[in-house]
Design a protein around this motif. Structure first.
Motif, PDB file in Angstrom:
ATOM      1  N   GLY A  53       0.847  -1.360   0.122  1.00 48.12           N
ATOM      2  CA  GLY A  53       0.208  -0.040   0.527  1.00 48.12           C
ATOM      3  C   GLY A  53       0.580   1.420   0.011  1.00 48.12           C
ATOM      4  N   TRP A  54       1.663   1.598   0.791  1.00 50.02           N
ATOM      5  CA  TRP A  54       2.685   2.581   0.915  1.00 50.02           C
ATOM      6  C   TRP A  54       3.656   2.337  -0.173  1.00 50.02           C
ATOM      7  CZ3 TRP A  54       7.723   2.685  -0.400  1.00 50.02           C
ATOM      8  CH2 TRP A  54       8.043   4.704   0.041  1.00 50.02           C
ATOM      9  N   TYR A  55       3.813   1.414  -1.167  1.00 57.30           N
ATOM     10  CA  TYR A  55       5.325   1.517  -2.260  1.00 57.30           C
ATOM     11  C   TYR A  55       3.449   2.213  -3.645  1.00 57.30           C
ATOM     12  CZ  TYR A  55       7.851   0.627  -6.201  1.00 57.30           C
ATOM     13  OH  TYR A  55       7.834   1.198  -7.070  1.00 57.30           O
TER      14      TYR A  55
ATOM     15  N   ALA B 184       3.249 -10.319  -7.644  1.00 51.93           N
ATOM     16  CA  ALA B 184       4.992  -9.088  -8.774  1.00 51.93           C
ATOM     17  C   ALA B 184       5.171  -8.639  -7.912  1.00 51.93           C
ATOM     18  CB  ALA B 184       3.857  -9.041  -9.951  1.00 51.93           C
ATOM     19  N   LEU B 185       4.655  -7.636  -7.914  1.00 55.46           N
ATOM     20  CA  LEU B 185       5.047  -5.922  -7.401  1.00 55.46           C
ATOM     21  C   LEU B 185       5.217  -6.469  -5.390  1.00 55.46           C
ATOM     22  CD1 LEU B 185       5.495  -2.855  -7.187  1.00 55.46           C
ATOM     23  CD2 LEU B 185       3.427  -3.259  -5.214  1.00 55.46           C
ATOM     24  N   ALA B 186       5.540  -7.839  -4.961  1.00 55.82           N
ATOM     25  CA  ALA B 186       6.356  -8.107  -3.896  1.00 55.82           C
ATOM     26  C   ALA B 186       7.761  -8.292  -4.322  1.00 55.82           C
ATOM     27  CB  ALA B 186       5.198  -8.701  -2.097  1.00 55.82           C
ATOM     28  N   ALA B 187       7.497  -9.188  -4.981  1.00 54.28           N
ATOM     29  CA  ALA B 187       8.776  -9.973  -6.186  1.00 54.28           C
ATOM     30  C   ALA B 187       9.573  -9.120  -5.611  1.00 54.28           C
ATOM     31  CB  ALA B 187       8.325 -11.133  -7.108  1.00 54.28           C
ATOM     32  N   ILE B 188       9.220  -7.277  -6.683  1.00 54.22           N
ATOM     33  CA  ILE B 188      10.799  -6.563  -7.134  1.00 54.22           C
ATOM     34  C   ILE B 188      10.951  -5.940  -5.186  1.00 54.22           C
ATOM     35  CG2 ILE B 188      10.425  -5.291  -7.850  1.00 54.22           C
ATOM     36  CD1 ILE B 188       9.144  -5.710 -10.340  1.00 54.22           C
ATOM     37  N   ILE B 189       9.627  -5.273  -5.363  1.00 51.24           N
ATOM     38  CA  ILE B 189      11.010  -4.780  -3.882  1.00 51.24           C
ATOM     39  C   ILE B 189      11.006  -4.922  -2.648  1.00 51.24           C
ATOM     40  CG2 ILE B 189       8.688  -2.876  -4.960  1.00 51.24           C
ATOM     41  CD1 ILE B 189       6.771  -3.230  -2.539  1.00 51.24           C
ATOM     42  N   HIS B 190      10.094  -6.915  -2.350  1.00 48.44           N
ATOM     43  CA  HIS B 190      10.731  -6.612  -0.986  1.00 48.44           C
ATOM     44  C   HIS B 190      12.367  -7.728  -1.529  1.00 48.44           C
ATOM     45  CE1 HIS B 190       7.452  -7.528   0.546  1.00 48.44           C
ATOM     46  NE2 HIS B 190       7.091  -5.588   0.598  1.00 48.44           N
ATOM     47  N   ASN B 191      12.811  -7.655  -2.393  1.00 50.44           N
ATOM     48  CA  ASN B 191      13.677  -8.242  -2.607  1.00 50.44           C
ATOM     49  C   ASN B 191      14.456  -8.064  -2.214  1.00 50.44           C
ATOM     50  OD1 ASN B 191      16.506  -8.855  -4.636  1.00 50.44           O
ATOM     51  ND2 ASN B 191      14.646 -10.707  -5.805  1.00 50.44           N
TER      52      ASN B 191
ATOM     53  N   PHE C  21       2.477   3.689 -15.190  1.00 48.81           N
ATOM     54  CA  PHE C  21       2.167   3.005 -14.606  1.00 48.81           C
ATOM     55  C   PHE C  21       2.341   1.357 -15.005  1.00 48.81           C
ATOM     56  CE2 PHE C  21       2.569   3.719 -19.377  1.00 48.81           C
ATOM     57  CZ  PHE C  21       2.599   2.728 -19.933  1.00 48.81           C
ATOM     58  N   SER C  22       3.403   1.331 -15.001  1.00 50.94           N
ATOM     59  CA  SER C  22       4.232   0.381 -15.069  1.00 50.94           C
ATOM     60  C   SER C  22       3.791  -0.877 -14.010  1.00 50.94           C
ATOM     61  CB  SER C  22       6.226   0.278 -15.062  1.00 50.94           C
ATOM     62  OG  SER C  22       6.608   0.618 -14.149  1.00 50.94           O
ATOM     63  N   ARG C  23       3.955  -0.350 -12.496  1.00 48.93           N
ATOM     64  CA  ARG C  23       3.842  -1.019 -11.411  1.00 48.93           C
ATOM     65  C   ARG C  23       2.221  -0.940 -10.878  1.00 48.93           C
ATOM     66  NH1 ARG C  23       8.978  -1.455  -8.826  1.00 48.93           N
ATOM     67  NH2 ARG C  23      10.321  -1.990 -10.059  1.00 48.93           N
TER      68      ARG C  23
END
Length: 198
Positions: free
Chosen positions: A49-51, A74-81, A65-67
């Protein structure tokens, strides 16, 4: 390879010129401080939600718009890497910047997303954040720091990256669905990009 001349863009689509830039050695940083009242904050394991909120606040006027179309997984896999690092500028409970560095490609760092909300435009926040980006990118064992910008971004973006020490190396034309049509974005966004409805 595109032939010389004009090429029609289908209704409901947008065409952008994408410029890829790179830095092969650490550039000098300006030593600029954060704007008064604002503090740099590393956002460890950001909530989705924050991201999504900061991504929209920084990029909506430019039709980022990409994210926004990614699923939660899919989003978590990127930003939590572990090889993706995210910072913001905070003033109390207000966050007004996004700096995202992606180290997932060995020996490289991508400046994946970079920007400030309208609140911080003209305050020196961008130059300060770029100093942070350069410092953090080259603190790891990399040989290449790269970024891309496009004609959807601020007209100042390309010059800003060049002044920071990036060199343009490649251009591409990208055609995609206009998010104001395909994703229900506000039709008033990005008046610098004509909206051609199907």
């Amino acid at each position: 390879m595109l032939a010389d001349g004009l090429h029609d863009v289908p209704l409901g689509k947008i065409a952008t010129v994408v410029t890829h830039l790179e830095m092969r050695a650490r550039a000098d940083i300006s030593g600029r401080a954060a704007p008064e009242g604002w503090t740099l904050r590393r956002v460890e394991n950001p909530s989705l939600g924050w991201y999504r909120r900061i991504f929209q606040a920084v990029g909506e006027d430019w039709l980022w718009f990409s994210r926004r179309g990614l699923s939660d997984d899919a989003l978590a896999a990127i930003i939590h890497n572990d090889d993706v690092a995210i910072w913001t500028l905070s003033n109390g409970d207000t966050d007004a910047a996004l700096l995202e560095l992606d180290f997932r490609q060995r020996g490289e760092c991508e400046l994946a997303f970079f920007g400030v909300t309208p609140t911080l435009i003209g305050t020196g926040a961008g130059r300060y954040l770029m100093d942070v980006a350069i410092d953090q990118a080259w603190s790891r064992d990399i040989t290449r720091f790269h970024v891309h910008t496009c004609t959807l971004d601020s007209p100042q973006a390309l010059g800003f990256y060049r002044r920071a020490g990036f060199t343009p190396i490649r251009q591409q034309i990208e055609i995609d669905d206009d998010p104001r049509v395909a994703k229900g974005f506000d039709h008033e966004l990005a008046p610098h990009v004509p909206l051609l409805l199907p």
